[in-house]
Design a protein around this motif. Structure first.
Motif, PDB file in Angstrom:
ATOM      1  N   LEU A   5       0.509  -1.603  -0.215  1.00  0.00           N
ATOM      2  CA  LEU A   5       0.085   0.166   0.174  1.00  0.00           C
ATOM      3  C   LEU A   5       1.163   1.722   0.397  1.00  0.00           C
ATOM      4  O   LEU A   5       0.793   2.822  -0.667  1.00  0.00           O
ATOM      5  N   PHE A   6       2.156   1.223   0.662  1.00  0.00           N
ATOM      6  CA  PHE A   6       3.051   2.402   1.064  1.00  0.00           C
ATOM      7  C   PHE A   6       3.570   2.893  -0.535  1.00  0.00           C
ATOM      8  O   PHE A   6       3.645   3.676  -0.797  1.00  0.00           O
ATOM      9  N   ARG A   7       3.863   2.063  -0.919  1.00  0.00           N
ATOM     10  CA  ARG A   7       4.836   1.927  -1.356  1.00  0.00           C
ATOM     11  C   ARG A   7       3.669   2.338  -3.680  1.00  0.00           C
ATOM     12  O   ARG A   7       4.688   3.453  -3.894  1.00  0.00           O
ATOM     13  N   GLN A   8       3.011   1.669  -3.471  1.00  0.00           N
ATOM     14  CA  GLN A   8       1.693   2.239  -4.251  1.00  0.00           C
ATOM     15  C   GLN A   8       1.106   3.047  -4.453  1.00  0.00           C
ATOM     16  O   GLN A   8       0.943   4.038  -5.341  1.00  0.00           O
ATOM     17  N   HIS A   9       1.464   4.247  -3.299  1.00  0.00           N
ATOM     18  CA  HIS A   9       0.720   5.733  -2.981  1.00  0.00           C
ATOM     19  C   HIS A   9       2.407   6.969  -2.839  1.00  0.00           C
ATOM     20  O   HIS A   9       1.889   7.759  -1.883  1.00  0.00           O
ATOM     21  N   GLY A  10       3.433   6.015  -2.342  1.00  0.00           N
ATOM     22  CA  GLY A  10       4.692   6.999  -2.572  1.00  0.00           C
ATOM     23  C   GLY A  10       4.603   7.236  -0.976  1.00  0.00           C
ATOM     24  O   GLY A  10       5.144   8.801  -0.814  1.00  0.00           O
ATOM     25  N   VAL A  11       4.472   6.831  -0.124  1.00  0.00           N
ATOM     26  CA  VAL A  11       4.690   6.014   1.212  1.00  0.00           C
ATOM     27  C   VAL A  11       5.663   6.272   1.816  1.00  0.00           C
ATOM     28  O   VAL A  11       6.488   5.193   1.132  1.00  0.00           O
ATOM     29  N   HIS A  12       6.324   7.374   2.631  1.00  0.00           N
ATOM     30  CA  HIS A  12       7.411   6.512   3.377  1.00  0.00           C
ATOM     31  C   HIS A  12       7.139   5.891   4.302  1.00  0.00           C
ATOM     32  O   HIS A  12       6.764   6.310   5.262  1.00  0.00           O
ATOM     33  N   ARG A  13       7.714   4.936   4.730  1.00  0.00           N
ATOM     34  CA  ARG A  13       7.525   4.256   5.966  1.00  0.00           C
ATOM     35  C   ARG A  13       8.894   3.759   6.336  1.00  0.00           C
ATOM     36  O   ARG A  13      10.467   3.937   6.410  1.00  0.00           O
ATOM     37  N   ALA A  14       8.485   4.563   8.132  1.00  0.00           N
ATOM     38  CA  ALA A  14       9.839   4.566   8.621  1.00  0.00           C
ATOM     39  C   ALA A  14      10.161   3.650   9.502  1.00  0.00           C
ATOM     40  O   ALA A  14       9.189   2.958   9.608  1.00  0.00           O
ATOM     41  N   VAL A  15      11.117   3.212   9.681  1.00  0.00           N
ATOM     42  CA  VAL A  15      11.302   1.866  10.806  1.00  0.00           C
ATOM     43  C   VAL A  15      11.872   2.323  12.102  1.00  0.00           C
ATOM     44  O   VAL A  15      10.880   1.782  13.256  1.00  0.00           O
ATOM     45  N   THR A  16      12.137   3.767  12.882  1.00  0.00           N
ATOM     46  CA  THR A  16      12.790   4.286  13.410  1.00  0.00           C
ATOM     47  C   THR A  16      11.630   5.379  14.273  1.00  0.00           C
ATOM     48  O   THR A  16      10.923   6.353  12.906  1.00  0.00           O
ATOM     49  N   MET A  17      11.559   6.193  15.166  1.00  0.00           N
ATOM     50  CA  MET A  17      11.301   7.251  15.374  1.00  0.00           C
ATOM     51  C   MET A  17      11.996   8.055  14.858  1.00  0.00           C
ATOM     52  O   MET A  17      11.555   9.378  14.276  1.00  0.00           O
ATOM     53  N   GLU A  18      13.718   8.124  15.460  1.00  0.00           N
ATOM     54  CA  GLU A  18      14.506   9.447  14.905  1.00  0.00           C
ATOM     55  C   GLU A  18      13.787   8.984  13.254  1.00  0.00           C
ATOM     56  O   GLU A  18      13.913  10.342  12.835  1.00  0.00           O
ATOM     57  N   GLU A  19      13.888   8.037  12.027  1.00  0.00           N
ATOM     58  CA  GLU A  19      13.631   8.848  11.410  1.00  0.00           C
ATOM     59  C   GLU A  19      12.288   8.862  10.750  1.00  0.00           C
ATOM     60  O   GLU A  19      12.205   9.608  10.022  1.00  0.00           O
TER      61      GLU A  19
END
Length: 702
Positions: free
Chosen positions: A280-294
């Motif tokens: 879903l995120f790739r399809q709509h250009g969403v950046h998925r962060a792995v950490t709170m810092e990111e």
């Protein structure tokens, strides 16, 4: 994709009310109902505030009312902070008063029990029937930094609000909203709005995304997500944000079984399959962060950047060769192009520092200690050259130097003014004053050099997603009536043919003589496979014979395969055997589709064959989609070099693979929940220009 359930305008009374009532208001600072009232008095909310409490004449120096019905003027928003048994009567009063939106703090609903779920459905139905928008229950409310609306009991938001910023935050965890606010204060960041959704009885993350997508004061949408109950609605909201060119950064938790169990234990959220969230995120250009810092780094970068990079080219300027290599490695890992500097730029750098590394990264070396003008001029030359839309700079401890920090505050102010189209992402140890100056200049500032590069990569991906307009929703074929349960291979291949997916030539045979005739008609050598709706893995029980080169071999194989299968699986229903020509050389892939209870129809692509479970080289998309999206899907496979041809092998027919994926997505979308799953393994992709063929398939209807 438009979704009638998304109505950002209906949320205006929630986010921008003209008046607010607090039901359960109190003057006791330890009471839940006292906090939002005190917050809004301190934050300067301009509209009238109405405390509601039948036991007091005044509360916090404001006239109190026994009921919201008794308020003399209109009420846009009501905050309900009463025990669970009093919630429904309070909501009925709100409906009678014509309240347009409600924030419900109270817990004890769907997050605790079946009875709580039923009670939540009752209050949801009341809100829906009366046209009220309901936030909660079991939520920490919301904060609008622009108008001083502090409809929350979180103590972090008092006694006054930080200045408004350009980041909008939606979180399913109320406590995370408070943490995010405190992190922002520590990092000199600002929010436009913070929304906590709790149990999502009505207003959910998708509603918040849609509202922020249309909000002119919000530059980037940030989401803390635990689960999703309506994937199609969330997808539509993300599509709206993409259409409005609003970057979305998401911290989606629950990647592991342990994480998913923790989500289920403390919220009413539904956790969908994590791989589908990724899709879903790739399809709509969403950046998925792995950490709170990111999460905060990318949100900050998207809000701070004056423009997104026009391409992936990155110039790196550093005072340390080792750090420059680290930054270059990070850039390559994130898909940035660390192209060599143009000859004129390299010549200019060498004229200043003959022993400098000039290719890219550009290392001006420790020589800057004796002449800070070298770094100044190198930055100016790289920006003026124009070869790089983004420059990542590591300047060490200059940002903390009492002598040099003021100088480079002026340098970056000048660069930002002269080159507004260039993104400067700076890594430096720094003071708050240095950060403030670079922020004013439109530069990004990080402590860690790799974070400066990572931010550039994220912004470049946002630009690429925005510039790649999604295709129009494809027309769907009529749904096909399928018999219940699994179909055998012959019936499954027939379904694929009707869906427009090419399949290998084949015949169903029920005797050795029929097998011999089929082999003669199709052309030797052939493969022979048992056909049964009850047997998914034929090879494991000897149900397949390959490379049968003579008629006699075909006859013997029919008898042998049938006998082995009857012995191994005496209960299985046997329809006969399938005879097909031996497949030509190609690349084996796996195509699949299934109905997901949260996201609906989902399509899978991966490296195929018998090792698909071990390799896990898979990617997913929500259906339906077009061939351009299918191409992007193919590009995500680790096995892409195999498909493109390697070690003398010809490139595979990627156009045929993309066409099959798009056709499968249309079929899956048309079937909807009537299709439980569909697997094509292997789907053989032939050399370029020769097409592709489904060699085996299993269709399971609901």
């Amino acid at each position: 994709m438009a979704d009638p359930r998304l109505d950002p305008r209906s949320l205006a009374p929630l986010f921008r009310p003209a008046s607010v009532a607090v039901i359960g208001a109190s003057s006791d600072p330890t009471k839940l109902g006292s906090i939002p009232l005190a917050h809004m008095k301190a934050s300067g909310f301009k509209g009238p505030l109405y405390p509601i409490n039948p036991k007091a004449a005044t509360i916090q120096d404001l006239p109190a009312y026994a009921s919201v019905r008794a308020v003399p003027g209109p009420v846009d928003l009501a905050i309900i902070a009463v025990p669970e048994p009093q919630v429904l009567p309070a909501l009925r009063d709100c409906a009678a008063k014509g309240v347009r939106a409600v924030v419900l703090f109270t817990s004890g609903f769907a997050e605790v029990s079946a009875a709580g779920r039923r009670a939540q459905e009752e209050i949801k139905a009341l809100a829906c029937d009366t046209g009220m928008r309901l936030l909660g229950p079991n939520c920490m409310g919301l904060v609008n930094f622009e108008n001083g609306l502090v409809a929350t009991f979180h103590l972090a938001f008092g006694p006054g609000l930080a200045p408004a910023g350009r980041m909008g935050l939606i979180t399913q965890s109320g406590a995370f909203g408070g943490v995010a606010y405190q992190v922002a204060q520590d990092r000199a960041l600002g929010y436009s709005l913070i929304l906590t959704t709790g149990n999502e009885g009505d207003v959910d993350v998708a509603d918040g995304v849609a509202y922020l997508a249309e909000d002119p004061g919000t530059a980037v949408i940030m989401i803390y997500l635990e689960g999703c109950g309506d994937g199609a609605k969330l997808a539509a909201a993300l599509a709206l944000a993409r259409a409005r060119r609003k970057p979305v950064v998401c911290l989606k938790v629950g990647r592991t079984e342990a994480g998913i169990a923790a989500i289920a234990s403390h919220t009413a959220a539904l956790a969908g399959t994590d791989a589908i969230f990724d899709a879903l995120f790739r399809q709509h250009g969403v950046h998925r962060a792995v950490t709170m810092e990111e999460f905060f780094d990318i949100g900050y970068a998207a809000a701070q950047a004056r423009a997104l990079p026009k391409n992936e080219r990155l110039g790196i300027i550093t005072v340390s060769g080792g750090v420059g290599v680290l930054m270059a490695d990070t850039a390559a890992a994130h898909g940035l192009d660390v192209a060599p500097a143009p000859p004129a730029l390299q010549d200019g750098i060498r004229a200043m520092v003959p022993f400098a590394a000039t290719r890219n990264p550009i290392d001006v070396t420790g020589q800057v200690v004796s002449d800070m003008g070298i770094l100044d001029r190198a930055l100016e030359m790289a920006a003026a050259d124009g070869a790089y839309p983004s420059l990542a700079c590591f300047i060490g401890s200059i940002g903390r130097s009492p002598v040099n920090a003021p100088r480079f505050m002026a340098v970056f102010a000048r660069l930002g003014k002269r080159y507004p189209g260039t993104l400067f992402s700076v890594a430096a140890f720094h003071t708050p004053e240095f950060r403030a100056a670079l922020t004013a200049a439109g530069c990004l500032l990080f402590n860690e050099p790799t974070f400066a590069v990572r931010a550039v990569a994220a912004l470049a991906r946002f630009r690429r997603a925005f510039d790649t307009a999604p295709g129009a929703a494809p027309d769907l074929p009529p749904a096909v009536a399928l018999p219940p349960g699994p179909l055998d291979e012959v019936a499954s291949l027939a379904v694929l043919q009707r869906a427009g997916i090419p399949v290998i030539a084949h015949r169903l045979v029920r005797s050795a003589a029929e097998a011999e005739d089929a082999a003669s008609a199709l052309g030797l050598p052939v493969a022979l496979k048992i056909v049964s709706p009850d047997i998914a893995h034929k090879t494991d029980i000897g149900g397949v014979a390959l490379n049968l080169a003579t008629s006699e071999a075909v006859r013997r194989a029919f008898d042998a395969v049938t006998a082995r299968v009857r012995n191994a699986r005496p209960e299985a229903r046997l329809s006969g055997c399938l005879v097909a020509p031996m497949a030509p050389a190609g690349v084996e892939t796996i195509l699949g589709a299934r109905w997901d209870p949260v996201f609906g129809p989902v399509v899978m692509l991966g490296l195929g064959g018998i090792f698909v479970e071990a390799m896990q080289d898979l990617t997913f998309r929500l259906a339906p989609f077009d061939e351009a999206e299918a191409r992007r899907m193919i590009g995500e496979l680790r096995a892409l070099p195999v498909l493109r041809g390697m070690r003398g092998r010809p490139p595979a027919d990627l156009a045929a693979l993309a066409a099959a994926l798009a056709a499968l997505s249309r079929f899956a979308a048309a079937q909807g929940s009537a299709l439980e799953s569909l697997d094509i393994n292997p789907f053989l992709v032939l050399p370029e220009g020769q097409g592709a063929l489904a060699l085996d398939a299993v269709v399971i209807s609901a």
